[in-house]
Enzyme design. Structure first.
Site, mmCIF file in Angstrom:
data_model
loop_
_atom_site.group_PDB
_atom_site.id
_atom_site.type_symbol
_atom_site.label_atom_id
_atom_site.label_comp_id
_atom_site.label_asym_id
_atom_site.label_seq_id
_atom_site.Cartn_x
_atom_site.Cartn_y
_atom_site.Cartn_z
ATOM 1 N N GLU A 112 0.771 -1.267 0.090
ATOM 2 C CA GLU A 112 0.143 0.065 0.138
ATOM 3 C C GLU A 112 0.788 1.336 0.069
ATOM 4 O O GLU A 112 0.559 2.210 -0.535
ATOM 5 C CB GLU A 112 -1.032 0.031 1.188
ATOM 6 N N GLY A 117 1.543 7.226 -0.694
ATOM 7 C CA GLY A 117 1.729 7.521 0.826
ATOM 8 C C GLY A 117 0.679 7.162 1.736
ATOM 9 O O GLY A 117 0.472 6.018 1.746
ATOM 10 N N ASP A 184 10.013 8.683 -10.273
ATOM 11 C CA ASP A 184 9.262 8.379 -9.271
ATOM 12 C C ASP A 184 7.956 7.823 -9.707
ATOM 13 O O ASP A 184 7.279 6.908 -9.260
ATOM 14 C CB ASP A 184 9.403 9.277 -8.240
ATOM 15 N N LYS A 188 5.329 4.250 -9.445
ATOM 16 C CA LYS A 188 4.383 4.207 -9.200
ATOM 17 C C LYS A 188 2.928 3.862 -10.261
ATOM 18 O O LYS A 188 2.227 3.157 -9.926
ATOM 19 C CB LYS A 188 3.724 5.807 -8.400
ATOM 20 N N GLY A 284 6.237 11.564 3.242
ATOM 21 C CA GLY A 284 6.131 11.891 4.534
ATOM 22 C C GLY A 284 6.073 10.544 5.542
ATOM 23 O O GLY A 284 5.721 9.602 5.470
#
Length: 376
Positions: A112, A117, A184, A188, A284
């Site tokens: 996940e 994030g 990046d 994804k 984060g």
């Protein structure tokens, strides 16, 4: 359940903090760390200490990079340990291999946190897939590039100035290549397509970033009520699929155009549920840590996701096509005037557009390209 954390950086510390404060049924028993950073009695520099410990049932990998993460994940799976990872690079590169190893060992592979994030993106795709096919997905999957575009527009600042500020705030790495060149988002997008379409998504997809974006480009599109966002997207139908990563000019009235700072917004579309949008922090310590802990709790509850890449969809770049704008001094075949210094080609596939961009960059290294959204 006793777990081990591989890597104790921003994400690893976030995982440990959430577990220690909120999840009493899970114990962080071991932490893999570099030899000169052993500040906790649970820390070890020797991965074999973790693999050989029968009390550890699950390994959380949040080291980043391909190796040794790839080797460590395989060793954990083969040793009969569940794996939760936030590492989009290694999952994108070795998803099918990991899924096969997890299936053979009868353990869980939970990913996940590798996309979006803290946004429950992968879980949402999986829920939709229980009933029907996902027809398409798209979205802002990188907070760094969104922060850059947002700040350039808000402050009238240059790209380099905003990038430097993003690095100061911790939104961008010291080497921002993976973010601003679309790598990046590429990772994804590969993971999203693999889960959404049940396919071992091609690694060879067209990828363009925002490295050459200027204030002039934003002004140019702004004069037409458009703005630029770096978008990863995929579509599938009739046994075919296509994916791409590129700047897209979207209408200023869309939700995507108005996503602020370093937030993400991802969308999927399916026949009966229609369009679903997911908004939140895409990175984060605590948002990503939250997604990892959600996966851990799912695993504790007995959830074992399975990934079947045997569907056999054929990659067909013609499924993603439309008009592309080039701000360049180079000559673009088939182009028409768009705005001063910019031209438009009415119908290109993402693959053809990337090829034209590569040619243009040879004579004008400052060239910038963006697809124009069909909803614009």
């Amino acid at each position: 359940m006793k777990i081990a954390i591989l890597g104790y950086g921003t994400v690893g510390r976030g995982v440990a903090q959430i577990i220690e404060e909120r999840v009493p049924e899970v114990e962080v028993a071991r932490i893999l760390e570099l030899p000169d950073r052993l500040t906790d009695p649970r820390m070890t520099p020797n991965y074999q200490d973790i693999v050989d410990d029968p009390a550890i049932e699950l390994v959380v990998e949040c080291m980043g990079g391909i190796e040794p993460a790839h080797t460590f994940i395989l060793q954990a799976l083969n040793a009969g340990k569940h794996v939760v990872t936030s590492n989009k690079a290694v999952v994108a590169a070795h998803f099918a291999e990991f899924a096969e190893a997890a299936s053979k060992a009868g353990v869980g592979l939970l990913i996940e946190a590798s996309v979006g994030g803290g946004i429950p993106w992968i879980a949402s795709i999986e829920k939709v897939r229980r009933i029907e096919d996902v027809q398409s997905f798209s979205g802002i999957m990188n907070g760094t590039t969104n922060y850059i575009v947002y700040s350039m527009l808000k402050d009238g600042a240059d790209f380099a100035e905003v990038l430097s500020k993003a690095q100061e705030l911790g939104f961008a790495e010291r080497d921002p290549t993976a973010d601003i060149d679309g790598i990046d988002v590429r990772n994804k997008t590969i993971i999203s397509a693999s889960v959404a379409f049940d396919v071992a998504c091609t690694q060879d997809l067209p990828v363009s970033g925002i490295r050459n974006l200027t204030k002039y480009d934003l002004s140019l599109f702004g004069s037409r009520d458009l703005t630029v966002k770096l978008i990863g997207r995929g579509v599938q139908a009739d046994g075919r699929y296509a994916v791409s990563v590129e700047p897209v000019a979207v209408s200023t009235s869309t939700l995507e155009a108005n996503v602020p700072t370093n937030f993400n917004l991802v969308t999927l579309d399916a026949p009966s549920i229609g369009e679903l949008k997911f908004y939140g922090q895409g990175a984060g310590s605590l948002p990503t840590g939250n997604a990892i802990v959600q996966d851990i709790l799912d695993c504790v509850a007995g959830r074992r996701p399975t990934y079947d890449f045997s569907r056999g969809l054929v990659y067909d770049p013609a499924m993603l096509h439309g008009p592309y704008v080039f701000r360049t001094e180079a000559t673009i075949p088939g182009a028409k005037f768009y705005e001063p210094g910019a031209v438009i080609v009415d119908d290109l596939t993402a693959t053809q557009a990337r090829a034209l961009l590569d040619d243009a960059l040879k004579s004008d290294p400052t060239t910038f390209m963006a697809a124009v959204s069909a909803n614009s």
